[in-house]
Scaffold this active site. Structure first.
Site, PDB file in Angstrom:
ATOM      1  N   ASP A 180       0.861  -1.169   0.000  1.00 36.08           N
ATOM      2  CA  ASP A 180       0.000   0.000   0.000  1.00 36.08           C
ATOM      3  C   ASP A 180       0.909   1.235   0.000  1.00 36.08           C
ATOM      4  O   ASP A 180       2.107   1.138   0.285  1.00 36.08           O
ATOM      5  CB  ASP A 180      -0.882  -0.016   1.253  1.00 36.08           C
ATOM      6  CG  ASP A 180      -1.644   1.279   1.426  1.00 36.08           C
ATOM      7  OD1 ASP A 180      -2.311   1.697   0.458  1.00 36.08           O
ATOM      8  OD2 ASP A 180      -1.561   1.878   2.515  1.00 36.08           O
ATOM      9  N   ASP A 195      -0.297   5.177   0.702  1.00 42.30           N
ATOM     10  CA  ASP A 195      -0.595   6.231   1.678  1.00 42.30           C
ATOM     11  C   ASP A 195      -0.701   5.645   3.081  1.00 42.30           C
ATOM     12  O   ASP A 195      -1.509   4.750   3.333  1.00 42.30           O
ATOM     13  CB  ASP A 195      -1.890   6.945   1.301  1.00 42.30           C
ATOM     14  CG  ASP A 195      -1.735   7.668  -0.016  1.00 42.30           C
ATOM     15  OD1 ASP A 195      -0.803   8.478  -0.130  1.00 42.30           O
ATOM     16  OD2 ASP A 195      -2.518   7.397  -0.938  1.00 42.30           O
TER      17      ASP A 195
HETATM   18  C1  XBP Z   1      -5.370   6.119   0.366  1.00 36.73           C
HETATM   19  C2  XBP Z   1      -6.458   6.874  -0.246  1.00 36.73           C
HETATM   20  C3  XBP Z   1      -6.185   7.877  -1.283  1.00 36.73           C
HETATM   21  C4  XBP Z   1      -5.466   9.100  -0.804  1.00 36.73           C
HETATM   22  C5  XBP Z   1      -5.651  10.254  -1.748  1.00 36.73           C
HETATM   23  O1  XBP Z   1      -5.104   5.022  -0.434  1.00 36.73           O
HETATM   24  O2  XBP Z   1      -7.601   6.657   0.085  1.00 36.73           O
HETATM   25  O3  XBP Z   1      -7.434   8.281  -1.770  1.00 36.73           O
HETATM   26  O4  XBP Z   1      -6.002   9.512   0.432  1.00 36.73           O
HETATM   27  O5  XBP Z   1      -5.280   9.882  -3.017  1.00 36.73           O
HETATM   28  P1  XBP Z   1      -4.018   3.885  -0.107  1.00 36.73           P
HETATM   29  P2  XBP Z   1      -6.060  10.424  -4.291  1.00 36.73           P
HETATM   30  O6  XBP Z   1      -3.716   3.913   1.369  1.00 36.73           O
HETATM   31  O7  XBP Z   1      -4.714   2.639  -0.518  1.00 36.73           O
HETATM   32  O8  XBP Z   1      -2.820   4.163  -0.924  1.00 36.73           O
HETATM   33  O9  XBP Z   1      -6.521  11.818  -3.990  1.00 36.73           O
HETATM   34  O10 XBP Z   1      -5.045  10.374  -5.396  1.00 36.73           O
HETATM   35  O11 XBP Z   1      -7.228   9.501  -4.509  1.00 36.73           O
HETATM   36 MG    MG Z   2      -3.097   3.262   3.152  1.00 36.35          MG
END
Ligand code: XBP
Ligand code: MG
Length: 252
Positions: free
Chosen positions: A10, A12
């Protein structure tokens, strides 16, 4: 008992703490630039994080009365601007990788383990993080970058993990997912993957029942021991998470 052949990461919250000081700040910059009054505080953003995907998150805030009603084209436009601001924040080096991430990536790559990314984030935001936080050579070291709108349903649906496995031709039993959130854990679980979770301030109180290992961070040998919240397989010696731990989890 299955050999570890693949790690799916993952982004973020897992590779780096991008949400509070990255995505949230970039959204607010886009709102301000568009002449909107809405600002997402740290606490408000925590509530909004239950919806994955930036465009979906704005839509959710509109539905709950936080933002005025705007057409989808405007949401998409705001999101495109937000992504540019986010890329700048990342390029400025404001968001470091989390402890142990680079160590584990390097160790796994050196061991010939297939590496991939499975994220809800927009591809260009992911690219910025790879370029500026990991280094350009990592574009070739990840065998798949599964991101954003490439699948119909974002996490907690398993689509993005299913997609990555399919692209790699990899069996779920040989793969461990690395996550930080309840939505991410559910997504990995429903794709049939073992899962290690590194929590953060936003996800610490979420439900990770059934996850294989839940820790405060991957950690490092020369840092204080990580907090271990769930240790399903009774792994020994989890001062920091090592490749041997991930192998043991896959084989359990
Ligand atoms: C995390 C998310 C993303 C980010 C924002 O995803 O939900 O939406 O918060 O990214 P993960 P975008 O932890 O699965 O990587 O604004 O580009 O959608
Ligand atoms: Mg995440």
């Amino acid at each position: 008992m299955a050999e570890l052949k693949c790690l799916l990461w993952d982004v973020d919250g897992t590779l780096a703490d991008t949400e509070r000081d990255g995505h949230r700040v970039a959204f607010n910059m886009a709102f301000e630039e568009a002449g909107m009054d809405r600002r997402w505080s740290i606490d408000t953003y925590g509530e909004l994080l239950k919806v994955t995907g930036g465009k979906e998150r704005m839509q959710f805030d509109i539905e709950r009365g936080g933002m005025p009603e705007i057409p989808f084209e405007k949401i998409a436009e705001l999101h495109a601007r937000k992504t540019i601001h986010y890329q700048t924040l990342i390029a400025d080096g404001l968001i470091p990788l989390r402890a142990g991430v680079f160590r584990l990536l390097e160790e796994a790559y050196a061991a010939g383990i297939t590496l991939g990314v499975s994220t809800t984030t927009t591809p260009s935001a992911l690219d910025a993080l790879i370029e500026h936080s990991l280094g350009k050579e990592w574009f070739d070291r990840f065998a798949v970058l599964a991101a954003g709108d490439i699948v119909p349903n974002k996490k907690p649906a398993s689509d993005i993990y299913d997609y990555a496995l399919e692209q790699l031709g990899m069996a779920a039993e040989h793969t461990v997912a690395l996550e930080d959130s309840g939505n991410g854990w559910l997504s990995a679980r429903d794709a049939g993957l073992k899962c290690v979770v590194t929590i953060n301030d936003y996800t610490a109180n979420q439900d990770f029942t059934g996850a294989d290992l839940v820790v405060s961070e991957f950690g490092e040998a020369d840092r204080p021991a990580v907090d271990v919240l769930i240790n399903k397989h009774n792994l020994d010696d989890v001062h920091h998470v090592t490749l041997a731990h991930l192998q043991a989890i896959c084989e359990a």
